[in-house]
Design a protein around this motif. Structure first.
Motif, mmCIF file in Angstrom:
data_model
loop_
_atom_site.group_PDB
_atom_site.id
_atom_site.type_symbol
_atom_site.label_atom_id
_atom_site.label_comp_id
_atom_site.label_asym_id
_atom_site.label_seq_id
_atom_site.Cartn_x
_atom_site.Cartn_y
_atom_site.Cartn_z
ATOM 1 N N PHE A 1 40.834 -58.370 54.499
ATOM 2 C CA PHE A 1 42.204 -58.164 54.544
ATOM 3 C C PHE A 1 42.863 -57.139 55.059
ATOM 4 O O PHE A 1 42.480 -55.925 54.538
ATOM 5 N N LYS B 1 44.020 -64.976 61.232
ATOM 6 C CA LYS B 1 45.566 -64.483 60.720
ATOM 7 C C LYS B 1 45.487 -64.656 59.336
ATOM 8 O O LYS B 1 46.442 -63.780 58.235
ATOM 9 N N ASP B 2 44.988 -65.845 58.422
ATOM 10 C CA ASP B 2 45.354 -66.159 57.482
ATOM 11 C C ASP B 2 44.165 -66.638 55.889
ATOM 12 O O ASP B 2 43.157 -66.849 56.917
ATOM 13 N N GLU C 1 40.888 -58.902 59.325
ATOM 14 C CA GLU C 1 42.377 -59.710 59.950
ATOM 15 C C GLU C 1 43.428 -58.442 60.803
ATOM 16 O O GLU C 1 42.919 -57.537 61.633
ATOM 17 N N ASP C 2 44.063 -59.947 61.902
ATOM 18 C CA ASP C 2 43.970 -59.704 63.185
ATOM 19 C C ASP C 2 45.378 -57.390 63.155
ATOM 20 O O ASP C 2 44.716 -57.117 63.927
ATOM 21 N N THR D 1 40.116 -57.155 49.797
ATOM 22 C CA THR D 1 41.479 -56.492 49.305
ATOM 23 C C THR D 1 42.354 -56.215 48.481
ATOM 24 O O THR D 1 41.372 -55.874 47.105
ATOM 25 N N ARG E 1 38.046 -62.162 64.640
ATOM 26 C CA ARG E 1 39.662 -61.995 64.091
ATOM 27 C C ARG E 1 39.900 -62.960 63.484
ATOM 28 O O ARG E 1 39.706 -64.100 63.511
#
Ligand code: NAD
Length: 488
Positions: free
Chosen positions: A266, A402-403, A299-300, A424, A400
Motif C-alpha cells: 500500500f 487502486k484500493d 498501489e498506483d 502498510t 498495479r
C-alpha cells in the motif's frame, strides 16, 4: 568452511539395513551448477516399497518403538537434532550440490531448520495426551491420542531435507514409523539423515528411505495397503493424483501444494523495507519456493518509486557458484526447471507483460549450469497466465492497484491460497486485509517469516492439513474414546 564429502553410490535404507533395489536398477542425481552426475542412487520398485512398509509395520506393531515411553522417544529425536547440528556443514554441502541452493542458505536455513524440527518435536513426545470428558450417566469417558501406524512421507526437491523433516519429526514424535520417499532429483540428504538415525540408535524399521521416481516408487507407497497415512508436499497435480490413489485404501492424506502468493504494497508502507522484502520474497532460493511472493501488487501512487528500488536491486543480483559463501542466487534445480521458467518468460512477453529485469538464461564461463537471470515483469494483468500459474522460479509479476477491495479481490483470484503479505502502517487496513485474504499464512510488514512452532499450509488448491507446530501432530494421531461403566 565446506566439509569434504566423498559420495559413493547410494542404497535404500530398509529395516535398518542398506540394500540395493530388488531390480538392481539405479538412477543418477545431477548437480545443477555443473550438470555433472554426483552419484547413482538405487531405484526402488514396488517390491522394495513393500519390504520397507513391512519393516515399518513390524517396528510399529512389535516394538521396541511402540513400547517405548514418549520421554525415551524424545531423547532419540533430540539425538538426531544434535547430530544434524554436528554434521551441519556436510548436510548443507549435500543439499547445495543436489539442489543448486546457495550454501549460505542451506547452511544457515535448511540445516538449522532440520535440527530445530527434531528438537521441537522431541519436546512434544511426552506431551501428546488424551482428555477426560464429563459425559452424561455413570461413566468414566476418556480419550487416547494414538499414532496412526505407518506413515508414508513424500517430499519435493526444493527444500529436500527440511520439508522431509517437517513430516518425519512429528510422525515419529507421535509414535508412528515412517517410510520416506524423497524427490528423485534430490535424494542425498534424506539418505544422510537415515545414516544419522542409524548412528543415534533409532530402532530398525522405525525410519526407512526408498528412493526413485514418483510415478513408480511414490505411487507404490500411496497404493500400499500397509501404509496408514500419506503426508505429501509437491505439485498440485501430483496432489490430486495422490488423493485419487489413496481413496482405494481410504488413507488419510495431507497435501502441501503449490502457490501464487500475493505480496501487497500500500502507498503508506515503508517502501525501502517493502522493496527489500519483495526482492527476497521472489528471489530467495531462486524462487523455487512454494510460498514465493510471485505476484507483487503495488498501489498506483507509489508504483514507480517502488519499482525503481526493486529493479535496481535486482540488476545487482548475479547468479553464481552455489558453493561460494558469497553467492545469493544459484542455478535452477534442473534442466526441466530451466525449460519451464524460460517458457513462462516467453509467454509473459507474448501476453504483453513489460520485462524490466532479466528474462534469459545466465551463461557461466564454461556454459554449464541451469542459471537464470532474476526476472521482473511490470504492468501485468492478474488474468495473464504468468499471474495465475505457478512458475516456480525467479520470475516476478507486478500488478498495479487502486484500493483495498480491488487488490484483495485480485489477490484471491487464483486457484491457490498458500501465503500472502501486506505492507502498510495502517493497522486497521492490515488486519482487515489479513482477514479477507484466502491464504494459510498472512504476513504483515514482513515476508517468509516461518518458525517450527507456527502452522503452515494451504487454503484452496494449495492443499489441506498443516505442517509445523502442534497443528501438525493432529495429522499423525487418531483419537480413541474409551467408556468405563462405573455402575448402573
Ligand atoms: P512433484 O509433485 O513433482 O513431486 C513431489 C514428490 O512427489 C516427489 O518426491 C515425486 O517423486 C513424488 N511423486 C510424483 N508423482 C507421484 C505420484 N503419482 N505418486 C506419489 N508420489 C509422486 O513436485 P516437485 O516438482 O518435486 O516440487 C515442486 C512443487 O512442490 C511445487 O508445486 C511447489 O509449490 C510444491 N511445494 C509445496 C510446498 C508447501 O509447503 N505447500 C513446499 C514446497 C514445494
Amino acid at each position: 568452511m565446506v566439509a569434504e564429502t566423498k559420495i559413493g553410490p547410494k542404497k535404500l535404507f530398509i529395516g535398518g539395513k542398506w540394500q540395493d533395489a530388488a531390480s538392481g536398477k539405479v538412477f543418477p542425481t545431477i548437480n545443477p551448477a555443473t550438470e555433472e552426475v554426483i552419484t547413482e542412487v538405487a531405484e526402488a520398485d514396488e517390491r522394495d516399497v513393500d519390504l520397507a512398509v513391512r519393516a515399518a509395520r513390524k517396528a510399529f506393531e512389535e516394538g521396541p518403538w511402540s513400547a517405548m515411553s514418549g520421554a525415551d522417544r524424545g531423547k532419540l529425536l533430540r539425538k538426531i537434532a544434535d547430530a544434524v547440528v554436528k554434521y551441519g556443514d556436510e548436510i548443507a554441502y549435500l543439499e547445495t550440490i543436489d539442489t543448486g541452493k546457495p550454501i549460505s542458505e542451506t547452511r544457515h536455513h535448511d540445516a538449522s531448520r532440520v535440527a530445530d524440527l527434531f528438537e521441537y518435536y522431541a519436546g512434544w513426545c511426552d506431551k501428546i495426551q488424551g482428555e477426560t470428558i464429563p459425559v452424561r450417566g455413570n461413566f468414566l469417558n476418556y480419550t487416547l491420542r494414538e499414532p496412526l501406524g505407518v506413515v508414508g512421507a513424500i517430499s519435493p526437491w526444493n527444500f529436500p531435507l527440511s520439508l522431509a523433516a517437517g513430516k518425519v519429526a512429528p510422525a515419529l514424535a507421535a509414535g508412528n514409523t515412517v517410510v520416506l520417499k524423497p524427490s528423485e532429483q534430490t535424494p542425498l540428504t534424506a539418505l544422510r539423515i537415515a545414516e544419522i538415525a542409524q548412528e543415534v540408535g533409532l530402532p530398525d524399521g522405525v525410519f526407512n528411505v526408498v528412493t526413485g521416481p514418483g510415478s513408480t516408487t511414490g505411487r507404490a507407497l500411496v497404493l500400499h495397503p500397509g501404509v496408514d497415512k500419506i503426508s505429501f508436499t509437491g505439485g498440485t497435480k501430483t496432489g490430486q493424483q495422490i488423493m485419487r490413489d489413496a481413496a482405494a485404501t481410504l488413507k488419510p492424506v495431507t497435501l502441501e501444494l503449490g502457490g501464487k502468493s500475493p505480496n501487497i504494497v500500500f502507498a503508506d508502507a515503508d517502501l525501502e523495507a517493502a522493496a527489500r522484502h519483495a526482492f527476497w520474497a521472489i528471489f530467495y532460493s531462486k524462487g523455487e519456493v512454494c510460498c514465493a511472493g510471485s505476484r507483487l501488487f503495488v498501489e498506483d501512487s507509489v508504483h514507480d518509486r517502488l519499482m525503481d528500488k526493486l529493479v535496481e536491486r535486482t540488476k545487482r543480483l548475479v547468479p553464481g557458484d552455489p558453493l561460494d559463501p558469497k553467492t545469493r542466487l544459484g542455478p535452477l534445480s534442473s534442466e526441466s526447471q530451466l525449460k519451464k521458467v524460460s517458457r513462462y518468460v516467453e509467454l509473459g512477453i507474448a501476453e504483453g507483460g513489460k520485462l524490466v529485469a532479466g528474462g534469459q538464461r545466465y551463461r557461466t564461463g564454461n556454459g554449464k549450469g541451469y542459471f537464470f537471470h532474476p526476472t521482473i515483469f511490470d504492468e501485468v494483468d492478474n488474468r495473464m497466465k504468468i499471474a495465475q500459474e505457478e512458475i516456480f522460479g525467479p520470475v516476478l509479476a507486478t500488478i498495479r492497484f487502486k484500493d483495498l477491495n480491488e487488490v484483495i479481490g485480485k489477490s484471491n483470484d487464483t486457484p491457490y491460497g498458500l501465503a500472502a503479505a501486506v505492507w502498510t502502517h495502517d493497522i486497521k487496513k492490515a488486519h482487515l486485509a489479513a482477514k479477507m485474504l484466502k491464504a494459510g499464512t498472512v504476513w504483515i510488514n514482513t515476508y517468509n517469516a516461518l518458525d517450527v512452532s507456527s502452522p503452515f499450509g494451504g487454503y484452496k488448491m494449495s492443499g489441506f492439513g498443516r505442517e509445523l507446530g502442534m497443528h501438525a501432530l493432529e495429522h499423525y494421531t487418531q483419537v480413541k474414546s474409551v467408556w468405563v461403566n462405573l455402575g448402573e
